[in-house]
Design an enzyme around this catalytic site. Sequence first.
Site, mmCIF file in Angstrom:
data_model
loop_
_atom_site.group_PDB
_atom_site.id
_atom_site.type_symbol
_atom_site.label_atom_id
_atom_site.label_comp_id
_atom_site.label_asym_id
_atom_site.label_seq_id
_atom_site.Cartn_x
_atom_site.Cartn_y
_atom_site.Cartn_z
ATOM 1 N N GLY A 101 0.830 -1.214 0.000
ATOM 2 C CA GLY A 101 0.000 0.000 0.000
ATOM 3 C C GLY A 101 0.863 1.262 0.000
ATOM 4 O O GLY A 101 0.590 2.216 -0.733
ATOM 5 N N ARG A 170 2.079 -14.311 3.761
ATOM 6 C CA ARG A 170 2.536 -15.657 4.136
ATOM 7 C C ARG A 170 3.978 -15.626 4.646
ATOM 8 O O ARG A 170 4.735 -14.698 4.348
ATOM 9 C CB ARG A 170 2.389 -16.623 2.969
ATOM 10 N N ARG A 176 0.004 -19.441 -0.485
ATOM 11 C CA ARG A 176 -0.937 -18.306 -0.382
ATOM 12 C C ARG A 176 -2.287 -18.797 0.122
ATOM 13 O O ARG A 176 -2.983 -18.110 0.869
ATOM 14 C CB ARG A 176 -1.086 -17.624 -1.735
ATOM 15 N N THR A 207 -4.907 -8.599 -1.792
ATOM 16 C CA THR A 207 -4.745 -9.523 -0.662
ATOM 17 C C THR A 207 -4.798 -10.986 -1.136
ATOM 18 O O THR A 207 -5.602 -11.329 -2.000
ATOM 19 C CB THR A 207 -5.891 -9.266 0.353
ATOM 20 N N ASN A 208 -3.965 -11.806 -0.552
ATOM 21 C CA ASN A 208 -3.908 -13.237 -0.913
ATOM 22 C C ASN A 208 -4.786 -14.112 -0.033
ATOM 23 O O ASN A 208 -5.051 -13.734 1.104
ATOM 24 C CB ASN A 208 -2.455 -13.734 -0.801
ATOM 25 N N ARG A 239 7.093 -10.861 -13.865
ATOM 26 C CA ARG A 239 8.116 -11.843 -13.428
ATOM 27 C C ARG A 239 8.494 -12.779 -14.578
ATOM 28 O O ARG A 239 9.666 -13.113 -14.766
ATOM 29 C CB ARG A 239 7.581 -12.648 -12.241
ATOM 30 N N HIS A 263 -3.331 -17.072 -9.178
ATOM 31 C CA HIS A 263 -2.100 -16.501 -8.608
ATOM 32 C C HIS A 263 -1.637 -17.491 -7.542
ATOM 33 O O HIS A 263 -1.653 -17.212 -6.359
ATOM 34 C CB HIS A 263 -2.407 -15.141 -7.988
HETATM 35 O O1 LIG Z 1 3.908 -14.389 -2.800
HETATM 36 C C1 LIG Z 1 3.251 -13.797 -1.961
HETATM 37 O O2 LIG Z 1 2.885 -14.340 -0.922
HETATM 38 C C2 LIG Z 1 2.922 -12.324 -2.156
HETATM 39 C C3 LIG Z 1 2.458 -11.984 -3.524
HETATM 40 O O3 LIG Z 1 1.358 -12.751 -3.898
HETATM 41 C C4 LIG Z 1 3.543 -12.127 -4.553
HETATM 42 O O4 LIG Z 1 3.362 -12.850 -5.532
HETATM 43 O O5 LIG Z 1 4.584 -11.488 -4.376
#
Ligand SMILES: O=C(O)C[C@H](O)C(=O)O
Length: 393
Positions: A101, A170, A176, A207-208, A239, A263
């Site tokens: 944030g 996490r 996640r 948020t995960n 990534r 994700h």
């Molecule tokens: O990996 C995580 O726990 C945080 C976020 O979802 C990420 O991909 O960086």
Amino acid sequence: MADPRVIGTEAVEDARRRGRIVFELLPGDIVTALARETAERLGVTLVDGPLERQQPQRTDAAISMQRVLYRRSPKWVAPVRTKRKARRLGKLALIGAGGVGGNIAHLAAMQDIADEIALIDIVPGMAAATALDLNHTTGITGARARCIGGESLDLVTGAEVVVVTAGLARRPGMSRADLIDVNARVIRQAAEAIRSAAPNAIVIVVTNPLDEMTFEMLRATAFPRERVLGMAGTLDSSRFRNALAVAAGVCPADVEAFTLGSHGDEMAPISSRAKIKGRALDVFLSSDQIDACVQDAVTGGGQVVSLKKSGSATIAPAHASIELIDHIRGARTGPVPVSVMLQGEYGIDGVVLGVAAHLGSTGLIEVEELRLTDQEQAALHEAADAIRSRLGL
Ligand SMILES: O=C(O)C[C@H](O)C(=O)O
């Protein structure tokens, strides 16, 4: 062979009268000899865009044309290159003023994205301190956005866009999905406040576990699917592009690639449509190298968590959130990977999943169903099944 490119509305009308498909070229497209031959073979007339009141046609021939054109400015590439002048938001609210944030607020202030940025966090003083800190930069940066911060969810009042990053991160060894119960409570609380104080807002969930929490936000706000989006695809795609660029030894801006699916472990990096310098991946990389890049994208978040020990990535997720906001306010165009509630797209219904979509000032405009390989389609269905089962649907 005559150059099939014709310019001007008369030529367009003439082509249509002759039953030819009219295909709009984008600025920067390079019409190679192969593209010219293909256009002739398919009965396609290429015209310089933009055509008034006309969209490029989505026929098989148009899709084939798209494949043979060398696009200098691929849609999925470097954000900076596709940035356009865009609308500033009135108010941007951030629920959660931790690493993600705080970085979103910083980027939003520096990029003049909103008149007002409200930061909210339950940790006493944290959001107010970050807001003050950001306001203290304006004497140097000249940034116009005013930042406010506090603990009360009332600060979302009147926001046009609300980004929700609140919740637990996490720790090493966790997935996640392990956060599902604890973070669902946070999402429900945020949803209640958004529903009553910012009833017209577009909500971006960070948020995960991302897809499940976006589903939860949709359910708890009862907003239409157009206004509840999940941010993950832009992060995972970045990534993936980074991994491909490093493996091929090229600049990341030369890589066009994206990920769909969840994700999480069921992420689906789409290798079949990825390109390096406009060419298929196997021109540059072996299949083992491509597999390693896919793995790198899938495990990217976990790698940061293992290194940090407590906490997860903050900078890349903030940039990836800004990418979605930029699509909403018109600073970027084209399809973007985002988690949305599917309503039959790809044969999937009633589950939130990462897909390519077009966004605008009202949120989701349209999911773009891309041509995928059978394996990639199957990966999307597996992701949907896994999310459904985690949510007990
Ligand atoms: O990996 C995580 O726990 C945080 C976020 O979802 C990420 O991909 O960086």
